[in-house]
Design a protein around this motif. Structure first.
Motif, PDB file in Angstrom:
ATOM      1  N   PRO A 381       0.836  -1.119  -0.381  1.00  0.00           N
ATOM      2  CA  PRO A 381       0.120   0.022   0.019  1.00  0.00           C
ATOM      3  C   PRO A 381       0.833   1.428   0.164  1.00  0.00           C
ATOM      4  CG  PRO A 381       0.169  -1.059   2.182  1.00  0.00           C
ATOM      5  CD  PRO A 381       0.829  -1.966   1.168  1.00  0.00           C
ATOM      6  N   PHE A 382       0.334   2.349  -0.727  1.00  0.00           N
ATOM      7  CA  PHE A 382       0.926   3.634  -0.646  1.00  0.00           C
ATOM      8  C   PHE A 382       2.470   3.519  -1.416  1.00  0.00           C
ATOM      9  CE2 PHE A 382      -1.688   3.591   3.184  1.00  0.00           C
ATOM     10  CZ  PHE A 382      -2.491   4.433   2.796  1.00  0.00           C
ATOM     11  N   TYR A 383       2.542   2.742  -2.174  1.00  0.00           N
ATOM     12  CA  TYR A 383       3.825   2.438  -3.024  1.00  0.00           C
ATOM     13  C   TYR A 383       3.947   4.146  -3.849  1.00  0.00           C
ATOM     14  CZ  TYR A 383       7.259   0.781  -6.212  1.00  0.00           C
ATOM     15  OH  TYR A 383       8.571   0.523  -6.961  1.00  0.00           O
ATOM     16  N   PRO A 384       5.222   4.385  -3.955  1.00  0.00           N
ATOM     17  CA  PRO A 384       6.395   3.893  -3.365  1.00  0.00           C
ATOM     18  C   PRO A 384       6.727   4.499  -1.878  1.00  0.00           C
ATOM     19  CG  PRO A 384       6.898   5.785  -4.753  1.00  0.00           C
ATOM     20  CD  PRO A 384       5.180   5.761  -4.778  1.00  0.00           C
ATOM     21  N   TRP A 385       5.879   5.126  -1.321  1.00  0.00           N
ATOM     22  CA  TRP A 385       6.501   5.804  -0.118  1.00  0.00           C
ATOM     23  C   TRP A 385       6.582   4.832   1.257  1.00  0.00           C
ATOM     24  CZ3 TRP A 385       7.513  10.498  -0.825  1.00  0.00           C
ATOM     25  CH2 TRP A 385       6.780  10.920  -2.016  1.00  0.00           C
ATOM     26  N   PHE A 386       5.777   3.650   1.215  1.00  0.00           N
ATOM     27  CA  PHE A 386       5.998   2.666   2.415  1.00  0.00           C
ATOM     28  C   PHE A 386       7.436   2.121   2.127  1.00  0.00           C
ATOM     29  CE2 PHE A 386       1.976   1.330   4.948  1.00  0.00           C
ATOM     30  CZ  PHE A 386       1.745   2.532   5.255  1.00  0.00           C
ATOM     31  N   PRO A 387       7.849   1.607   1.102  1.00  0.00           N
ATOM     32  CA  PRO A 387       9.055   1.016   1.023  1.00  0.00           C
ATOM     33  C   PRO A 387      10.237   2.209   0.999  1.00  0.00           C
ATOM     34  CG  PRO A 387       7.988   0.995  -1.034  1.00  0.00           C
ATOM     35  CD  PRO A 387       6.915   1.034  -0.133  1.00  0.00           C
ATOM     36  N   ALA A 388       9.817   3.380   0.582  1.00  0.00           N
ATOM     37  CA  ALA A 388      11.004   4.438   0.720  1.00  0.00           C
ATOM     38  C   ALA A 388      10.987   4.865   2.100  1.00  0.00           C
ATOM     39  CB  ALA A 388      10.518   5.534  -0.086  1.00  0.00           C
ATOM     40  N   ILE A 389       9.993   4.921   2.835  1.00  0.00           N
ATOM     41  CA  ILE A 389      10.304   5.256   4.655  1.00  0.00           C
ATOM     42  C   ILE A 389      11.193   3.992   5.054  1.00  0.00           C
ATOM     43  CG2 ILE A 389       8.989   5.527   6.520  1.00  0.00           C
ATOM     44  CD1 ILE A 389       6.880   6.943   4.698  1.00  0.00           C
ATOM     45  N   ALA A 390      10.837   2.910   4.778  1.00  0.00           N
ATOM     46  CA  ALA A 390      11.308   1.723   5.272  1.00  0.00           C
ATOM     47  C   ALA A 390      13.132   1.745   5.094  1.00  0.00           C
ATOM     48  CB  ALA A 390      10.669   0.277   4.916  1.00  0.00           C
ATOM     49  N   LEU A 391      13.190   1.913   3.510  1.00  0.00           N
ATOM     50  CA  LEU A 391      14.438   2.074   3.168  1.00  0.00           C
ATOM     51  C   LEU A 391      15.457   3.186   3.772  1.00  0.00           C
ATOM     52  CD1 LEU A 391      16.932   1.051   1.138  1.00  0.00           C
ATOM     53  CD2 LEU A 391      15.771   2.231  -0.531  1.00  0.00           C
ATOM     54  N   GLY A 392      14.660   4.496   4.188  1.00  0.00           N
ATOM     55  CA  GLY A 392      15.450   5.343   4.598  1.00  0.00           C
ATOM     56  C   GLY A 392      15.742   5.338   5.928  1.00  0.00           C
ATOM     57  N   LEU A 393      14.866   4.867   6.646  1.00  0.00           N
ATOM     58  CA  LEU A 393      14.782   4.788   8.237  1.00  0.00           C
ATOM     59  C   LEU A 393      16.113   3.687   8.369  1.00  0.00           C
ATOM     60  CD1 LEU A 393      11.384   5.280   9.600  1.00  0.00           C
ATOM     61  CD2 LEU A 393      13.030   6.656   9.515  1.00  0.00           C
ATOM     62  N   SER A 394      16.042   2.581   7.654  1.00  0.00           N
ATOM     63  CA  SER A 394      16.837   1.573   7.564  1.00  0.00           C
ATOM     64  C   SER A 394      18.391   2.083   7.489  1.00  0.00           C
ATOM     65  CB  SER A 394      16.650   0.372   6.601  1.00  0.00           C
ATOM     66  OG  SER A 394      15.364  -0.389   6.690  1.00  0.00           O
ATOM     67  N   VAL A 395      18.516   3.066   6.382  1.00  0.00           N
ATOM     68  CA  VAL A 395      19.891   3.310   6.264  1.00  0.00           C
ATOM     69  C   VAL A 395      20.364   4.318   7.325  1.00  0.00           C
ATOM     70  CG1 VAL A 395      21.205   5.145   4.679  1.00  0.00           C
ATOM     71  CG2 VAL A 395      19.457   3.402   3.808  1.00  0.00           C
ATOM     72  N   ILE A 396      19.273   5.157   7.950  1.00  0.00           N
ATOM     73  CA  ILE A 396      19.771   5.812   9.168  1.00  0.00           C
ATOM     74  C   ILE A 396      20.266   5.115  10.315  1.00  0.00           C
ATOM     75  CG2 ILE A 396      18.831   7.539  11.043  1.00  0.00           C
ATOM     76  CD1 ILE A 396      17.046   8.492   8.520  1.00  0.00           C
ATOM     77  N   THR A 397      19.390   3.953  10.608  1.00  0.00           N
ATOM     78  CA  THR A 397      19.654   3.116  11.691  1.00  0.00           C
ATOM     79  C   THR A 397      21.002   2.307  11.621  1.00  0.00           C
ATOM     80  OG1 THR A 397      17.258   2.656  11.922  1.00  0.00           O
ATOM     81  CG2 THR A 397      18.721   1.149  12.869  1.00  0.00           C
ATOM     82  N   LEU A 398      21.159   2.006  10.288  1.00  0.00           N
ATOM     83  CA  LEU A 398      22.396   1.448  10.095  1.00  0.00           C
ATOM     84  C   LEU A 398      23.782   2.332  10.190  1.00  0.00           C
ATOM     85  CD1 LEU A 398      24.195  -1.102   8.753  1.00  0.00           C
ATOM     86  CD2 LEU A 398      23.969  -0.081   6.703  1.00  0.00           C
ATOM     87  N   GLY A 399      23.646   3.575   9.965  1.00  0.00           N
ATOM     88  CA  GLY A 399      24.625   4.564  10.120  1.00  0.00           C
ATOM     89  C   GLY A 399      24.879   4.758  11.691  1.00  0.00           C
ATOM     90  N   ALA A 400      23.624   4.680  12.432  1.00  0.00           N
ATOM     91  CA  ALA A 400      23.758   4.982  13.729  1.00  0.00           C
ATOM     92  C   ALA A 400      24.544   3.684  14.538  1.00  0.00           C
ATOM     93  CB  ALA A 400      22.485   5.234  14.364  1.00  0.00           C
ATOM     94  N   ILE A 401      24.117   2.667  14.083  1.00  0.00           N
ATOM     95  CA  ILE A 401      24.577   1.416  14.773  1.00  0.00           C
ATOM     96  C   ILE A 401      26.132   1.591  14.485  1.00  0.00           C
ATOM     97  CG2 ILE A 401      24.614  -1.409  14.823  1.00  0.00           C
ATOM     98  CD1 ILE A 401      21.767  -0.967  13.864  1.00  0.00           C
ATOM     99  N   ILE A 402      26.477   1.575  13.209  1.00  0.00           N
ATOM    100  CA  ILE A 402      27.904   1.599  12.773  1.00  0.00           C
ATOM    101  C   ILE A 402      28.728   2.642  13.847  1.00  0.00           C
ATOM    102  CG2 ILE A 402      29.589   1.988  10.859  1.00  0.00           C
ATOM    103  CD1 ILE A 402      27.684   0.735   9.197  1.00  0.00           C
ATOM    104  N   TYR A 403      28.193   3.801  14.050  1.00  0.00           N
ATOM    105  CA  TYR A 403      28.831   4.920  14.385  1.00  0.00           C
ATOM    106  C   TYR A 403      28.916   4.538  16.079  1.00  0.00           C
ATOM    107  CZ  TYR A 403      29.865   9.523  16.383  1.00  0.00           C
ATOM    108  OH  TYR A 403      30.458  10.609  16.979  1.00  0.00           O
TER     109      TYR A 403
END
Length: 435
Positions: A381-403
């Motif tokens: 639902p709400f493609y492409p917004w839902f996968p885009a939000i999930a992807l963007g937040l995942s990238v931010i989370t990955l950066g925080a975990i690495i840092y």
């Protein structure tokens, strides 16, 4: 034992999928998340949890499209391989294995600590290893038996959390929850992200039993969506109620925060406290068993496609279970138990999960463009917004975990590099043999 590498048994219904999706994760409500208080405080961790909740809601609605379109035991590995080729599949498969193989020993540690809390004479490590062997044996009996076991223990775990809320809610005080609630400022929110992810991590393991689901196009969305909604309610409630009964620092660095919280409210010598600690094992066992199901199917799928030794793709003819994958996965987890700590295992498991989420969302976008005619029984639902939000937040989370976890991140990505190089060497050798 006779082998039949062709098929897995279709025996899973919607109620089993709900139980597996919730059961995979519900141990995260019992322990692990509280380490987030230690790096962010109660409000900092609440903010981190709200961000991660948005990540998971958008991710699961997007991921369900992939699972129903490609109902393969490889799960994320299969989606990435189809969308991004062999190397994409390798990255997703490695990340998924790290996530599930290391989540299990983290839960085993908590089980050992819970039992030690009840009976101080029981050794934590020895008990954890014993439970590993017991649950692996149950999974060797077959998927129908294992799914029924997961359903029973998940129901008991959910009921127990509801009872827990009823016991501690009258003792909740907002001043306790708000005391020193953001001790490290907003930077603590980023440091707490991996522990917020722990509240939901492994729910995507439903994808690994897709080949064993009856009518996957209809039943997988029911299982995923009912599971994530159940977990959102439980996650927010357990964090809020627990944080308001005492000084949260008392609970921020132990593997049994809920029994300890009950002990604070009712007294450690209370019969109810001891009973609760005992039945608290239900949630841990439900997750333990569900994750064993998932990692064994991932190992099986990787071996079936030639990424791991073909011996690991063997299936027992009578029980139709990947018995070698179950045994090897248990051995890997027991080794991790002996050389790691709970918080380290949580971070490494979450690292694997987040990398896999990123690859999966990229795969979703690529398949929408590359294979528009692919049958998709459930569309995001709400493609492409839902996968885009999930992807963007995942990238931010990955950066925080690495840092905030640089050494563990180096270990994770070094393992990926070694796996990649090994794969390339084996691939070149096969090409030479064929030529």
């Amino acid at each position: 034992m006779p082998e039949n590498p062709a098929t897995l048994k279709k025996a899973i219904r919607p109620v089993h999928l709900w139980a597996i999706s919730v059961g995979l994760v519900i141990s995260g409500e019992y322990f692990g998340w509280n380490y987030g208080w230690g790096v962010a405080g109660t409000i900092g961790f609440l903010l981190a949890t709200l961000v991660v909740t948005l990540l998971y809601v958008t991710f699961i609605f997007s991921f369900t499209e992939l699972t129903t379109a490609i109902p393969n035991a490889g799960g994320p590995f299969s989606y990435a391989r189809k969308a991004l080729g062999p190397i994409g599949g390798l990255i997703a498969g490695y990340a998924t294995l790290v996530e599930f193989l290391l989540a299990t020993p983290a839960i085993a540690f908590a089980l050992g600590n819970y039992l030690h809390f009840l009976h101080p004479g029981l050794p934590v490590l020895g008990t954890a290893i014993g439970v590993y062997l017991l649950l692996t044996g149950i999974n060797l009996l077959g998927i129908k038996e294992s799914a029924a076991f997961t359903l029973l223990f998940t129901l008991l775990a959910v009921v127990e959390l509801l009872v827990y809320f009823g016991i501690v809610a009258p003792h909740f005080k907002m001043e306790n929850f708000l005391k020193d609630a953001l001790p490290f400022g907003y930077s603590g929110v980023f440091a707490a992200l991996p522990f917020a992810v722990w509240l939901y991590v492994c729910i995507e393991g439903v994808a690994m039993v897709a080949e064993e689901v009856k009518n996957p196009a209809r039943n997988i969305p029911i299982g995923y969506i009912s599971g994530i909604l159940t977990l959102v309610v439980l996650a927010i409630a357990v964090m809020m109620f627990t944080g308001g009964i005492t000084n949260w620092q008392r609970l921020s660095a132990i593997d049994y925060p809920l029994p300890e919280a009950i002990g604070i409210v009712l007294g450690k010598d209370s019969g109810i406290t001891k009973i609760f600690a005992g039945i608290g094992l239900f949630g841990l066992i439900a997750s333990f068993n569900g994750i064993i199901i998932s990692y064994s199917r991932q190992i099986f799928a990787l071996a079936r496609e030639g990424y791991l030794p073909s011996l690991l793709a063997a299936i027992g003819r009578k029980r139709q279970t990947p018995y070698n994958a179950l045994v090897v996965g248990a051995l890997a987890g027991i080794i991790a138990l002996c050389i790691s700590r709970t918080d380290q295992l949580v971070v490494l498991s979450v690292l694997g999960a987040i990398v896999m989420y990123i690859v999966s969302m990229i795969s979703l976008f690529v398949l929408r463009r590359k294979e528009p005619q692919l049958e998709r029984p459930f569309k995001t639902p709400f493609y492409p917004w839902f996968p885009a939000i999930a992807l963007g937040l995942s990238v931010i989370t990955l950066g925080a975990i690495i840092y905030y976890n640089r050494l563990l991140s180096v270990i994770f990505f070094a393992g990926l590099l070694v796996t990649w190089i090994t794969y390339l060497i084996i691939r070149k050798q096969k090409i030479r043999q064929l030529s």
